[in-house]
Scaffold this motif. Structure first.
Motif, mmCIF file in Angstrom:
data_model
loop_
_atom_site.group_PDB
_atom_site.id
_atom_site.type_symbol
_atom_site.label_atom_id
_atom_site.label_comp_id
_atom_site.label_asym_id
_atom_site.label_seq_id
_atom_site.Cartn_x
_atom_site.Cartn_y
_atom_site.Cartn_z
ATOM 1 N N ALA A 1 66.944 -2.044 -63.341
ATOM 2 C CA ALA A 1 68.124 -2.442 -62.563
ATOM 3 C C ALA A 1 68.503 -1.340 -61.578
ATOM 4 O O ALA A 1 68.848 -1.630 -60.420
ATOM 5 C CB ALA A 1 69.291 -2.741 -63.504
ATOM 6 N N ARG A 2 68.451 -0.071 -62.029
ATOM 7 C CA ARG A 2 68.762 1.036 -61.111
ATOM 8 C C ARG A 2 67.772 1.089 -59.949
ATOM 9 O O ARG A 2 68.154 1.256 -58.792
ATOM 10 C CB ARG A 2 68.718 2.373 -61.869
ATOM 11 C CG ARG A 2 70.024 2.749 -62.476
ATOM 12 C CD ARG A 2 70.020 4.220 -62.926
ATOM 13 N NE ARG A 2 70.515 4.251 -64.279
ATOM 14 C CZ ARG A 2 69.860 4.639 -65.352
ATOM 15 N NH1 ARG A 2 68.644 5.099 -65.257
ATOM 16 N NH2 ARG A 2 70.395 4.607 -66.535
ATOM 17 N N ARG A 3 66.484 0.950 -60.275
ATOM 18 C CA ARG A 3 65.449 0.989 -59.251
ATOM 19 C C ARG A 3 65.627 -0.162 -58.256
ATOM 20 O O ARG A 3 65.569 0.030 -57.038
ATOM 21 C CB ARG A 3 64.078 0.915 -59.931
ATOM 22 C CG ARG A 3 62.934 1.274 -59.059
ATOM 23 C CD ARG A 3 61.596 1.416 -59.798
ATOM 24 N NE ARG A 3 61.326 0.402 -60.799
ATOM 25 C CZ ARG A 3 61.372 0.615 -62.129
ATOM 26 N NH1 ARG A 3 61.663 1.805 -62.600
ATOM 27 N NH2 ARG A 3 61.123 -0.363 -62.970
ATOM 28 N N GLU A 4 65.897 -1.354 -58.749
ATOM 29 C CA GLU A 4 66.106 -2.514 -57.894
ATOM 30 C C GLU A 4 67.351 -2.328 -57.025
ATOM 31 O O GLU A 4 67.355 -2.720 -55.848
ATOM 32 C CB GLU A 4 66.234 -3.795 -58.732
ATOM 33 C CG GLU A 4 64.972 -4.196 -59.471
ATOM 34 C CD GLU A 4 63.870 -4.653 -58.541
ATOM 35 O OE1 GLU A 4 64.166 -5.237 -57.486
ATOM 36 O OE2 GLU A 4 62.695 -4.420 -58.882
ATOM 37 N N ALA A 5 68.396 -1.736 -57.592
ATOM 38 C CA ALA A 5 69.632 -1.502 -56.825
ATOM 39 C C ALA A 5 69.373 -0.522 -55.686
ATOM 40 O O ALA A 5 69.860 -0.708 -54.561
ATOM 41 C CB ALA A 5 70.741 -0.988 -57.733
ATOM 42 N N GLU B 1 66.592 -1.342 -78.282
ATOM 43 C CA GLU B 1 67.020 -0.150 -77.540
ATOM 44 C C GLU B 1 66.028 0.169 -76.416
ATOM 45 O O GLU B 1 66.434 0.461 -75.281
ATOM 46 C CB GLU B 1 67.118 1.033 -78.510
ATOM 47 C CG GLU B 1 67.722 2.274 -77.903
ATOM 48 C CD GLU B 1 67.838 3.395 -78.928
ATOM 49 O OE1 GLU B 1 67.686 4.562 -78.515
ATOM 50 O OE2 GLU B 1 68.074 3.105 -80.108
ATOM 51 N N ARG B 2 64.720 0.106 -76.712
ATOM 52 C CA ARG B 2 63.699 0.355 -75.677
ATOM 53 C C ARG B 2 63.798 -0.668 -74.552
ATOM 54 O O ARG B 2 63.721 -0.329 -73.377
ATOM 55 C CB ARG B 2 62.298 0.313 -76.298
ATOM 56 C CG ARG B 2 61.871 1.586 -76.967
ATOM 57 C CD ARG B 2 60.378 1.576 -77.297
ATOM 58 N NE ARG B 2 59.953 0.446 -78.095
ATOM 59 C CZ ARG B 2 60.022 0.376 -79.418
ATOM 60 N NH1 ARG B 2 60.507 1.388 -80.103
ATOM 61 N NH2 ARG B 2 59.606 -0.692 -80.065
ATOM 62 N N THR B 3 63.984 -1.923 -74.919
ATOM 63 C CA THR B 3 64.094 -2.984 -73.916
ATOM 64 C C THR B 3 65.321 -2.768 -73.042
ATOM 65 O O THR B 3 65.255 -2.943 -71.816
ATOM 66 C CB THR B 3 64.160 -4.359 -74.612
ATOM 67 O OG1 THR B 3 62.998 -4.520 -75.420
ATOM 68 C CG2 THR B 3 64.241 -5.493 -73.608
ATOM 69 N N ALA B 4 66.435 -2.371 -73.651
ATOM 70 C CA ALA B 4 67.668 -2.129 -72.887
ATOM 71 C C ALA B 4 67.482 -0.955 -71.929
ATOM 72 O O ALA B 4 67.915 -1.013 -70.770
ATOM 73 C CB ALA B 4 68.830 -1.861 -73.837
ATOM 74 N N ARG B 5 66.836 0.123 -72.399
ATOM 75 C CA ARG B 5 66.585 1.275 -71.525
ATOM 76 C C ARG B 5 65.697 0.889 -70.354
ATOM 77 O O ARG B 5 65.952 1.264 -69.201
ATOM 78 C CB ARG B 5 65.916 2.398 -72.307
ATOM 79 C CG ARG B 5 66.884 3.480 -72.735
ATOM 80 C CD ARG B 5 66.156 4.585 -73.407
ATOM 81 N NE ARG B 5 65.698 3.956 -74.645
ATOM 82 C CZ ARG B 5 64.932 4.500 -75.561
ATOM 83 N NH1 ARG B 5 64.496 5.681 -75.416
ATOM 84 N NH2 ARG B 5 64.580 3.868 -76.632
ATOM 85 N N SER B 6 64.670 0.111 -70.630
ATOM 86 C CA SER B 6 63.759 -0.330 -69.578
ATOM 87 C C SER B 6 64.489 -1.223 -68.574
ATOM 88 O O SER B 6 64.307 -1.081 -67.352
ATOM 89 C CB SER B 6 62.585 -1.086 -70.205
ATOM 90 O OG SER B 6 61.761 -1.621 -69.215
ATOM 91 N N ALA B 7 65.320 -2.138 -69.077
ATOM 92 C CA ALA B 7 66.079 -3.029 -68.189
ATOM 93 C C ALA B 7 67.051 -2.225 -67.333
ATOM 94 O O ALA B 7 67.226 -2.516 -66.136
ATOM 95 C CB ALA B 7 66.824 -4.073 -69.014
ATOM 96 N N ARG B 8 67.681 -1.211 -67.923
ATOM 97 C CA ARG B 8 68.619 -0.363 -67.182
ATOM 98 C C ARG B 8 67.894 0.386 -66.070
ATOM 99 O O ARG B 8 68.346 0.447 -64.920
ATOM 100 C CB ARG B 8 69.289 0.605 -68.163
ATOM 101 C CG ARG B 8 70.586 1.151 -67.717
ATOM 102 C CD ARG B 8 71.367 1.943 -68.778
ATOM 103 N NE ARG B 8 70.577 2.708 -69.721
ATOM 104 C CZ ARG B 8 70.505 2.470 -71.032
ATOM 105 N NH1 ARG B 8 71.177 1.476 -71.565
ATOM 106 N NH2 ARG B 8 69.769 3.210 -71.815
ATOM 107 N N ALA B 9 66.724 0.947 -66.383
ATOM 108 C CA ALA B 9 65.951 1.685 -65.372
ATOM 109 C C ALA B 9 65.483 0.741 -64.263
ATOM 110 O O ALA B 9 65.552 1.091 -63.069
ATOM 111 C CB ALA B 9 64.750 2.361 -66.036
#
Length: 171
Positions: free
Chosen positions: A155-159, A145-153
């Motif tokens: 991805a948003r920042r990169e976008a 769950e932590r890894t998914a949240r970090s990846a989501r954040a």
């Protein structure tokens, strides 16, 4: 812990002795076992040979007892031993007995088997202070769950950065 080193062989002793006894003298156990083996064999693919089934149960008792006594795979050994107790407890059918003395004897044996099952249940869930499977699974889930949240954040920042770069490149 010293208690485990003492308690496991003590608990295993009855199974080792019973297993050896069943392997050596299956015909002595067969009459009582037939109450369980005959109906079981008729409903399953098990052989209709009571002495063979008594020997198989005895072998499982001996193997499980030896593993539990030595501390090798104690949780698995305890689970196997619980499986050997089910048919044994069923042979002590005190509820079908009309003679008070025979009923009391069978009830004592039945309660002994249930008590042993309680001890085996405790041994089966004893993790020796190490985290159990449920705890480790919960931790793994939290990590995912932590890894998914970090990846989501990320991805948003990169976008957002990509959008800004695209906007600046057009201007």
């Amino acid at each position: 812990m010293i208690v485990r080193r003492i308690a496991r062989p003590m608990l295993a002793g009855i199974f080792i002795w019973g297993g050896i006894n069943a392997l050596r003298y299956p015909s002595a156990h067969a009459p009582a076992a037939e109450k369980v083996t005959k109906p079981l064999a008729s409903k399953t693919q098990l052989p209709d040979d009571t002495e063979l089934l008594v020997r198989a149960n005895g072998a499982a008792m001996l193997a499980g007892g030896a593993l539990l006594a030595t501390g090798k795979f104690p949780r698995l050994a305890s689970t196997v031993l619980m499986g050997t107790l089910a048919p044994t407890a069923a042979t002590h059918d005190f509820w079908a007995e009309s003679d008070p003395q025979a009923k009391a004897g069978k009830m004592t044996q039945f309660i002994k088997d249930i008590s042993l099952m309680g001890g085996l249940m405790l041994a089966a869930v004893d993790t020796e202070g190490k985290p159990g499977v449920a705890y480790r699974a919960k931790l793994a889930g939290q990590s995912v769950e932590r890894t998914a949240r970090s990846a989501r954040a990320t991805a948003r920042r990169e976008a957002k950065l990509a959008a800004l770069q695209a906007k600046n490149a057009v201007s």
